[in-house]
Design an enzyme around this catalytic site. Structure first.
Site, PDB file in Angstrom:
ATOM      1  N   CYS A 136       0.820  -1.217   0.000  1.00  0.00           N
ATOM      2  CA  CYS A 136       0.000   0.000   0.000  1.00  0.00           C
ATOM      3  C   CYS A 136       0.855   1.268   0.000  1.00  0.00           C
ATOM      4  O   CYS A 136       0.338   2.366   0.205  1.00  0.00           O
ATOM      5  CB  CYS A 136      -0.925  -0.005   1.210  1.00  0.00           C
ATOM      6  SG  CYS A 136      -0.033  -0.129   2.777  1.00  0.00           S
TER       7      CYS A 136
ATOM      8  N   ASP B  88      41.184 -12.545  27.466  1.00  0.00           N
ATOM      9  CA  ASP B  88      40.161 -13.598  27.414  1.00  0.00           C
ATOM     10  C   ASP B  88      38.802 -12.989  27.760  1.00  0.00           C
ATOM     11  O   ASP B  88      38.509 -12.714  28.929  1.00  0.00           O
ATOM     12  CB  ASP B  88      40.523 -14.709  28.400  1.00  0.00           C
ATOM     13  CG  ASP B  88      39.662 -15.942  28.226  1.00  0.00           C
ATOM     14  OD1 ASP B  88      38.462 -15.792  27.939  1.00  0.00           O
ATOM     15  OD2 ASP B  88      40.191 -17.055  28.385  1.00  0.00           O
TER      16      ASP B  88
ATOM     17  N   LYS C   5      40.183 -25.182  30.618  1.00  0.00           N
ATOM     18  CA  LYS C   5      39.399 -24.013  30.212  1.00  0.00           C
ATOM     19  C   LYS C   5      38.193 -23.812  31.134  1.00  0.00           C
ATOM     20  O   LYS C   5      37.880 -22.684  31.532  1.00  0.00           O
ATOM     21  CB  LYS C   5      38.916 -24.177  28.765  1.00  0.00           C
ATOM     22  CG  LYS C   5      39.992 -23.971  27.711  1.00  0.00           C
ATOM     23  CD  LYS C   5      39.410 -24.154  26.311  1.00  0.00           C
ATOM     24  CE  LYS C   5      40.441 -23.913  25.221  1.00  0.00           C
ATOM     25  NZ  LYS C   5      40.797 -22.478  25.113  1.00  0.00           N
TER      26      LYS C   5
ATOM     27  N   LYS D 293      38.145 -20.308  33.056  1.00  0.00           N
ATOM     28  CA  LYS D 293      37.202 -19.311  32.555  1.00  0.00           C
ATOM     29  C   LYS D 293      35.993 -19.145  33.464  1.00  0.00           C
ATOM     30  O   LYS D 293      35.300 -18.136  33.419  1.00  0.00           O
ATOM     31  CB  LYS D 293      36.740 -19.701  31.145  1.00  0.00           C
ATOM     32  CG  LYS D 293      37.845 -19.664  30.100  1.00  0.00           C
ATOM     33  CD  LYS D 293      37.324 -20.138  28.746  1.00  0.00           C
ATOM     34  CE  LYS D 293      38.427 -20.224  27.707  1.00  0.00           C
ATOM     35  NZ  LYS D 293      38.885 -18.899  27.263  1.00  0.00           N
TER      36      LYS D 293
END
Length: 334
Positions: A81, A237, A272, A276
């Protein structure tokens, strides 16, 4: 409705939606929708004001509760439209994605099982400047992170995708809320700004591991590059940093691309997880032909936690892997 395995209605108009939601079988299309018990993808399209009308919204909310219906939302853009707004039919890529999702669900009709979940997902490569013309980066396309974001959203979750420049074909992911970043500093800041609003963090971004302490605003002559590159340092990191902000009700998932044997990988993953402080790590091999990088590549991998979990997902499409991985992660008790 008996012979079809899956039905797609695109576009779904306000009129057909109204008939379907109220059980009015006036016409062939409405009759098919009301009688159907197969998986059904709906792609609404209409004028912006029609879509936002209370009656239309109520009808759409009603069909979203039907167990066999996978609802797609219309997108924003230029409408038929000549108005600009919400009501544009979802893209062909998004409709095809929904079709692929239903196929990998293998007759499981629980399409919106993540409607009370929220996911912050990162993906793609970061880029670190060397000088005005050169940079460090890696081969990540951003496809795996995008598949995770698309699956989570198709299953009803609140999703945001933070990514580096995407190297994928077509307009994939246009329906996802996205934030593009360039380097590791921008990625770290973006995660910290957003993470409090999400229950799950999927750290799938392929962070370029090295950068220069000082880049240059001009192009370094080739003869001076070796001296300039002595400025190199490791990128901090990011996952370890953002894990300091993790709340008790949040799950943080790291991703690890690896080469070599799984036996050599196991002690690396344990290290890890401890260093972490994330909850889970998904490790996938990238040294096998046909796996790893690119939107046509397949993938497999192993999900580890700090205890004895070692969950293997066999080689499959990235979309299927994303679906299986999310299902496994949300099944794990916090």
């Amino acid at each position: 409705t008996e012979w079809a395995d899956i039905i797609i209605i695109a576009p779904l108009t306000a009129t057909t939606l109204s008939k379907w939601a109220t059980g009015n079988a006036d016409g062939l299309v409405a009759s098919i929708l009301i009688a159907n018990q197969k998986p059904l993808i709906v792609a609404p399209a209409m004028n912006n004001n029609m879509w936002l009308n209370t009656a239309v919204q109520n009808n759409f909310k009603k069909i979203k509760t039907y167990r066999n219906v996978l609802p797609l939302k219309p997108s924003k853009g230029l409408l038929a439209c000549d108005q600009f707004g919400i009501g544009k039919i979802p893209s062909n890529e998004h409709i095809m994605l929904a079709l692929q999702f239903i196929i990998i669900q293998n007759k499981n009709f629980n399409f919106l099982d993540l409607s009370n979940k929220s996911f912050l997902i990162t993906g793609g490569a970061t880029t670190e400047k060397i000088d005005f013309a050169r940079s460090f980066t890696n081969n990540s396309s951003g496809e795996m992170g995008l598949c995770l974001a698309q699956i989570a959203q198709l299953r009803g979750a609140k999703v945001k995708y933070i990514h580096g420049p995407l190297k994928i074909n077509g307009n994939k992911g246009e329906e996802i809320e996205k934030l593009e970043i360039n380097n590791s500093t921008e990625l770290n800041l973006a995660i910290k700004n957003e993470i409090s609003d999400y229950e799950y963090l999927f750290m799938n971004a392929a962070v370029t591991d090295i950068k220069l302490k000082h880049d240059s605003s001009s192009k370094i002559p080739k003869s001076e590059l070796f001296t300039h590159l002595k400025n190199i340092e490791l990128v901090p990191d990011i996952l370890k940093d953002v894990c300091r902000y993790k709340k008790n009700n949040q799950i943080f998932v790291g991703f690890c691309a690896f080469s070599g044997s799984l036996e050599n990988l196991r002690p690396v993953i344990r290290d890890k997880l401890n260093n972490k402080n994330c909850d889970l790590i998904f490790a996938n091999p990238i040294d096998i032909e046909g796996q790893g990088f690119g939107d046509s590549a397949q993938n497999e991998g192993w999900l580890f936690d700090k205890n004895e979990l070692e969950f293997h997902i066999k080689k499959t499409s990235k979309l299927d892997l994303a679906n299986k991985l999310i299902s496994k992660i949300i099944s794990i008790d916090k």
